[in-house]
Scaffold this active site. Structure first.
Site, PDB file in Angstrom:
ATOM      1  N   ASN A  59      -8.254  -2.542  13.983  1.00  0.00           N
ATOM      2  CA  ASN A  59      -9.612  -2.842  13.512  1.00  0.00           C
ATOM      3  C   ASN A  59      -9.652  -4.049  12.563  1.00  0.00           C
ATOM      4  O   ASN A  59     -10.648  -4.291  11.898  1.00  0.00           O
ATOM      5  CB  ASN A  59     -10.227  -1.619  12.820  1.00  0.00           C
ATOM      6  CG  ASN A  59      -9.468  -1.220  11.555  1.00  0.00           C
ATOM      7  OD1 ASN A  59      -8.465  -1.830  11.188  1.00  0.00           O
ATOM      8  ND2 ASN A  59      -9.955  -0.191  10.880  1.00  0.00           N
ATOM      9  N   HIS A  63      -7.760  -4.528   9.864  1.00  0.00           N
ATOM     10  CA  HIS A  63      -7.433  -4.323   8.446  1.00  0.00           C
ATOM     11  C   HIS A  63      -6.119  -5.027   8.104  1.00  0.00           C
ATOM     12  O   HIS A  63      -5.247  -5.184   8.942  1.00  0.00           O
ATOM     13  CB  HIS A  63      -7.434  -2.844   8.045  1.00  0.00           C
ATOM     14  CG  HIS A  63      -6.300  -2.001   8.521  1.00  0.00           C
ATOM     15  ND1 HIS A  63      -6.477  -0.698   8.944  1.00  0.00           N
ATOM     16  CD2 HIS A  63      -4.975  -2.234   8.625  1.00  0.00           C
ATOM     17  CE1 HIS A  63      -5.310  -0.185   9.273  1.00  0.00           C
ATOM     18  NE2 HIS A  63      -4.376  -1.096   9.100  1.00  0.00           N
ATOM     19  N   GLU A  77      -9.834  -1.792   4.806  1.00  0.00           N
ATOM     20  CA  GLU A  77     -10.571  -1.442   6.009  1.00  0.00           C
ATOM     21  C   GLU A  77     -11.845  -2.286   6.122  1.00  0.00           C
ATOM     22  O   GLU A  77     -12.266  -2.911   5.145  1.00  0.00           O
ATOM     23  CB  GLU A  77     -10.948   0.056   5.943  1.00  0.00           C
ATOM     24  CG  GLU A  77      -9.763   1.006   5.907  1.00  0.00           C
ATOM     25  CD  GLU A  77      -9.124   1.236   7.280  1.00  0.00           C
ATOM     26  OE1 GLU A  77      -9.105   0.304   8.124  1.00  0.00           O
ATOM     27  OE2 GLU A  77      -8.618   2.350   7.503  1.00  0.00           O
ATOM     28  N   ASP A 104       0.819  -1.216   0.000  1.00  0.00           N
ATOM     29  CA  ASP A 104       0.000   0.000   0.000  1.00  0.00           C
ATOM     30  C   ASP A 104       0.852   1.264   0.000  1.00  0.00           C
ATOM     31  O   ASP A 104       2.067   1.220   0.181  1.00  0.00           O
ATOM     32  CB  ASP A 104      -0.985   0.000   1.191  1.00  0.00           C
ATOM     33  CG  ASP A 104      -0.336  -0.450   2.498  1.00  0.00           C
ATOM     34  OD1 ASP A 104       0.906  -0.462   2.583  1.00  0.00           O
ATOM     35  OD2 ASP A 104      -1.081  -0.790   3.439  1.00  0.00           O
TER      36      ASP A 104
HETATM   37  C1  GLP Z   1      -0.896   0.450   8.541  1.00  0.00           C
HETATM   38  C2  GLP Z   1      -0.497  -0.396   7.335  1.00  0.00           C
HETATM   39  C3  GLP Z   1      -0.752  -1.855   7.579  1.00  0.00           C
HETATM   40  C4  GLP Z   1      -0.200  -2.264   8.924  1.00  0.00           C
HETATM   41  C5  GLP Z   1      -0.884  -1.496  10.022  1.00  0.00           C
HETATM   42  C6  GLP Z   1      -0.408  -1.861  11.418  1.00  0.00           C
HETATM   43  O1  GLP Z   1      -2.217   0.788   8.576  1.00  0.00           O
HETATM   44  N1  GLP Z   1      -1.140  -0.006   6.133  1.00  0.00           N
HETATM   45  O2  GLP Z   1      -0.174  -2.612   6.530  1.00  0.00           O
HETATM   46  O3  GLP Z   1      -0.375  -3.635   9.115  1.00  0.00           O
HETATM   47  O4  GLP Z   1      -0.601  -0.127   9.791  1.00  0.00           O
HETATM   48  O5  GLP Z   1       0.700  -1.088  11.768  1.00  0.00           O
HETATM   49  P1  GLP Z   1       1.621  -1.344  13.000  1.00  0.00           P
HETATM   50  O6  GLP Z   1       2.426  -2.536  12.685  1.00  0.00           O
HETATM   51  O7  GLP Z   1       2.458  -0.104  13.100  1.00  0.00           O
HETATM   52  O8  GLP Z   1       0.734  -1.528  14.173  1.00  0.00           O
END
Ligand code: GLP
Length: 241
Positions: free
Chosen positions: A135, A137, A142, A67
């Site tokens: 959440n 995702h 989402e 992404d």
């Molecule tokens: C972002 C990314 C996701 C990731 C998520 C969790 O939203 N787009 O790919 O898994 O954050 O992030 P973290 O690992 O910092 O909790």
């Protein structure tokens, strides 16, 4: 689905980096899927250490990232392109031409079309690493995302914006939209490893493993995949039965 609970972040990093190393050893031109966020950083550090120690050859490896924020240039420190350069790509001998990260600037429709085309022609991804949002995702799919979804522009939910504001000076600086690889595109990967640490992820990990498959918790779609490994610490795995 295989669930592995590790005591420390370092143990998670060693385990998951070994999966990547084994994949490269098996196939020099592996297609590897990478993620951003804080969860995979320690795994990337292990991969860098391995590269420095063993001179492992990444020159033929093909990479896809999940992404990117809409509106951020590659040179923006908050862009996922910049994140990948800083945390992995600039430290190993990956070939720049083999890196695929959706671009969030310019003609988004074209960018998405090109990205899906490249994924189709170079894929399937041999090994994809995923983090998980509080959440549920995966990538930026989402709640409400469809199992058949492809790469597209998505509106970020308020709680994702809140969760990611820690990387920005101000919550208003967090982009409201992003390009994300779709659920269907993610599920095409041959093997998926999802990493999560900390209590804030416990509910999402519980839903991922025990919840009913539904768009309300996009992570539950991983239950339909034949080869998923979940690697968590005790806090993230604390609600598992
Ligand atoms: C972002 C990314 C996701 C990731 C998520 C969790 O939203 N787009 O790919 O898994 O954050 O992030 P973290 O690992 O910092 O909790």
């Amino acid at each position: 689905m295989e669930i592995i609970i590790k005591k420390t972040e370092q143990e998670i990093a060693e385990y998951v980096s070994n999966m990547f190393i084994n994949q490269i050893n098996k196939k020099a031109n592996s297609v590897l899927g990478f993620a951003t966020g804080s969860s995979p950083i320690s795994t990337y550090q292990q991969l860098i250490l391995d590269y420095e120690k063993s001179n492992r050859d990444w020159s033929q490896v093909i990479t896809f990232n999940l992404d990117e924020y809409v509106g951020l240039k590659q040179t923006d420190e908050q862009s996922y392109y910049y994140f990948m350069q800083k945390n992995l790509f600039s430290k190993i001998n990956v070939n720049k031409a083999n890196i695929h990260i959706p671009s969030g600037i310019g003609n988004l429709v074209k960018n998405i079309e090109n990205y899906e085309k490249e994924l189709d022609s170079l894929g399937p991804i041999d090994l994809q690493i995923l983090g998980i949002g509080v959440n549920g995702h995966i990538a930026f799919n989402e709640p409400g995302s469809d199992i058949s979804s492809l790469t597209r522009v998505i509106d970020l939910t308020q709680n994702t914006i809140e969760a990611n504001k820690r990387f920005f000076d101000n919550v208003n600086d967090v982009p409201k939209t992003a390009i994300t690889m779709g659920i269907s595109s993610i599920l095409k990967s041959n093997k998926i490893v999802l990493v999560a640490q900390g209590k804030s992820k416990a509910q999402a990990i519980y839903e991922l493993v025990n919840g009913t498959v539904s768009a309300q918790w996009p992570c539950t779609f991983l239950q339909t995949h034949k080869d998923v490994v979940i690697v968590v610490d005790e806090a993230a795995g604390s609600l598992l039965k």
